[in-house]
Design an enzyme around this catalytic site. Sequence first.
Site, mmCIF file in Angstrom:
data_model
loop_
_atom_site.group_PDB
_atom_site.id
_atom_site.type_symbol
_atom_site.label_atom_id
_atom_site.label_comp_id
_atom_site.label_asym_id
_atom_site.label_seq_id
_atom_site.Cartn_x
_atom_site.Cartn_y
_atom_site.Cartn_z
ATOM 1 N N CYS A 4 0.843 -1.206 0.000
ATOM 2 C CA CYS A 4 0.000 0.000 0.000
ATOM 3 C C CYS A 4 0.878 1.256 0.000
ATOM 4 O O CYS A 4 1.674 1.474 0.918
ATOM 5 C CB CYS A 4 -0.909 -0.012 1.223
ATOM 6 S SG CYS A 4 -1.828 1.521 1.414
ATOM 7 N N CYS A 7 0.412 3.479 3.109
ATOM 8 C CA CYS A 7 1.084 2.921 4.297
ATOM 9 C C CYS A 7 2.581 3.227 4.225
ATOM 10 O O CYS A 7 3.191 3.600 5.235
ATOM 11 C CB CYS A 7 0.870 1.413 4.380
ATOM 12 S SG CYS A 7 -0.748 0.924 5.019
ATOM 13 N N ASP A 30 -0.912 16.473 -2.463
ATOM 14 C CA ASP A 30 -1.162 15.479 -3.510
ATOM 15 C C ASP A 30 -0.091 15.618 -4.597
ATOM 16 O O ASP A 30 0.268 16.730 -4.996
ATOM 17 C CB ASP A 30 -2.557 15.676 -4.114
ATOM 18 C CG ASP A 30 -3.001 14.465 -4.916
ATOM 19 O OD1 ASP A 30 -3.942 13.772 -4.461
ATOM 20 O OD2 ASP A 30 -2.420 14.196 -5.989
ATOM 21 N N HIS A 46 -4.209 1.358 8.246
ATOM 22 C CA HIS A 46 -4.752 0.975 6.949
ATOM 23 C C HIS A 46 -6.192 0.478 7.070
ATOM 24 O O HIS A 46 -6.468 -0.483 7.773
ATOM 25 C CB HIS A 46 -3.910 -0.138 6.309
ATOM 26 C CG HIS A 46 -4.417 -0.534 4.955
ATOM 27 N ND1 HIS A 46 -3.896 -0.036 3.789
ATOM 28 C CD2 HIS A 46 -5.433 -1.355 4.580
ATOM 29 C CE1 HIS A 46 -4.565 -0.526 2.763
ATOM 30 N NE2 HIS A 46 -5.510 -1.335 3.223
ATOM 31 N N ASN A 86 -13.125 9.396 -1.943
ATOM 32 C CA ASN A 86 -13.624 8.513 -2.995
ATOM 33 C C ASN A 86 -13.679 7.070 -2.498
ATOM 34 O O ASN A 86 -12.819 6.627 -1.735
ATOM 35 C CB ASN A 86 -12.715 8.598 -4.221
ATOM 36 C CG ASN A 86 -12.743 9.966 -4.857
ATOM 37 O OD1 ASN A 86 -13.779 10.623 -4.884
ATOM 38 N ND2 ASN A 86 -11.610 10.418 -5.372
ATOM 39 N N HIS A 97 -6.556 2.896 0.334
ATOM 40 C CA HIS A 97 -6.285 3.215 1.760
ATOM 41 C C HIS A 97 -7.012 4.530 1.991
ATOM 42 O O HIS A 97 -6.716 5.527 1.293
ATOM 43 C CB HIS A 97 -4.765 3.340 1.946
ATOM 44 C CG HIS A 97 -4.307 3.775 3.315
ATOM 45 N ND1 HIS A 97 -3.251 3.148 3.961
ATOM 46 C CD2 HIS A 97 -4.701 4.783 4.122
ATOM 47 C CE1 HIS A 97 -3.046 3.754 5.127
ATOM 48 N NE2 HIS A 97 -3.902 4.753 5.242
ATOM 49 N N HIS A 99 -8.434 7.987 2.408
ATOM 50 C CA HIS A 99 -7.815 9.312 2.450
ATOM 51 C C HIS A 99 -8.888 10.342 2.154
ATOM 52 O O HIS A 99 -9.877 10.065 1.471
ATOM 53 C CB HIS A 99 -6.663 9.422 1.445
ATOM 54 C CG HIS A 99 -7.004 8.958 0.072
ATOM 55 N ND1 HIS A 99 -7.104 7.630 -0.268
ATOM 56 C CD2 HIS A 99 -7.297 9.653 -1.050
ATOM 57 C CE1 HIS A 99 -7.440 7.528 -1.529
ATOM 58 N NE2 HIS A 99 -7.574 8.736 -2.037
ATOM 59 N N HIS A 101 -9.498 13.930 0.479
ATOM 60 C CA HIS A 101 -8.988 15.020 -0.360
ATOM 61 C C HIS A 101 -9.444 16.349 0.227
ATOM 62 O O HIS A 101 -10.616 16.505 0.596
ATOM 63 C CB HIS A 101 -9.548 14.922 -1.784
ATOM 64 C CG HIS A 101 -9.110 13.716 -2.550
ATOM 65 N ND1 HIS A 101 -8.062 13.733 -3.447
ATOM 66 C CD2 HIS A 101 -9.583 12.451 -2.568
ATOM 67 C CE1 HIS A 101 -7.919 12.533 -3.984
ATOM 68 N NE2 HIS A 101 -8.830 11.733 -3.469
#
Length: 113
Positions: A4, A7, A30, A46, A86, A97, A99, A101
Site C-alpha cells: 500500500c 502505508c 497530492d 490501513h 472517494n 487506503h 484518504h 482530499h
Amino acid sequence: MADCIFCKIAAGEIPSEKVYEDEEMIIIKDINPQTKIHLLAIPKKHFESVSDMTESDAQIVGRCLYKIGKMADKLGLENGYRIVSNKGDDGCQSVKHLHIHVLGGQKLAEKMC
Ligand code: 5GP
Ligand code: ZN
C-alpha cells in the site's frame, strides 16, 4: 499493508511533502494536484474506505476532519475548501487506503461531477 503506497508514505518509506503529522495521521500535498491547493489527510492505520471503518477508525477519521478544520487558515484555505473521500470503482478510488482530499486555493466548480 505490504503493497500500500499510503502505508509506505505514512511510514516514511516513500517521500512526500508533509504539512502535518501526528501519531495517527498525516496530511500531505497530492502528487498530482487538481486544484491550487490539494491536500490528502491520511490515517496511518490501513483501512480501505468509509465502508470498511470500525467505530474506532471512524473516530480517527473524525479527528482528521477536526485537524483539517483547525489548520485550514494556516494552509491557505481561509476562503473555503472542499472535502472528498472517494470509494470504489464508481467513486474512482485509485488508492485503496482511506484518504480525505482537501481541495481549495481557488473557486471550485459548483457541481461535484
Ligand atoms: P483517489 O483516486 O484514490 O481518490 O486519490 C488518490 C490520490 O493520491 C490521487 O489524487 C493521487 O494524485 C494521489 N497520489 C497517488 N500516489 C501518490 C504519491 O505517491 N504521493 C502523493 N503525494 N500523492 C499520491
Ligand atoms: Zn495502507
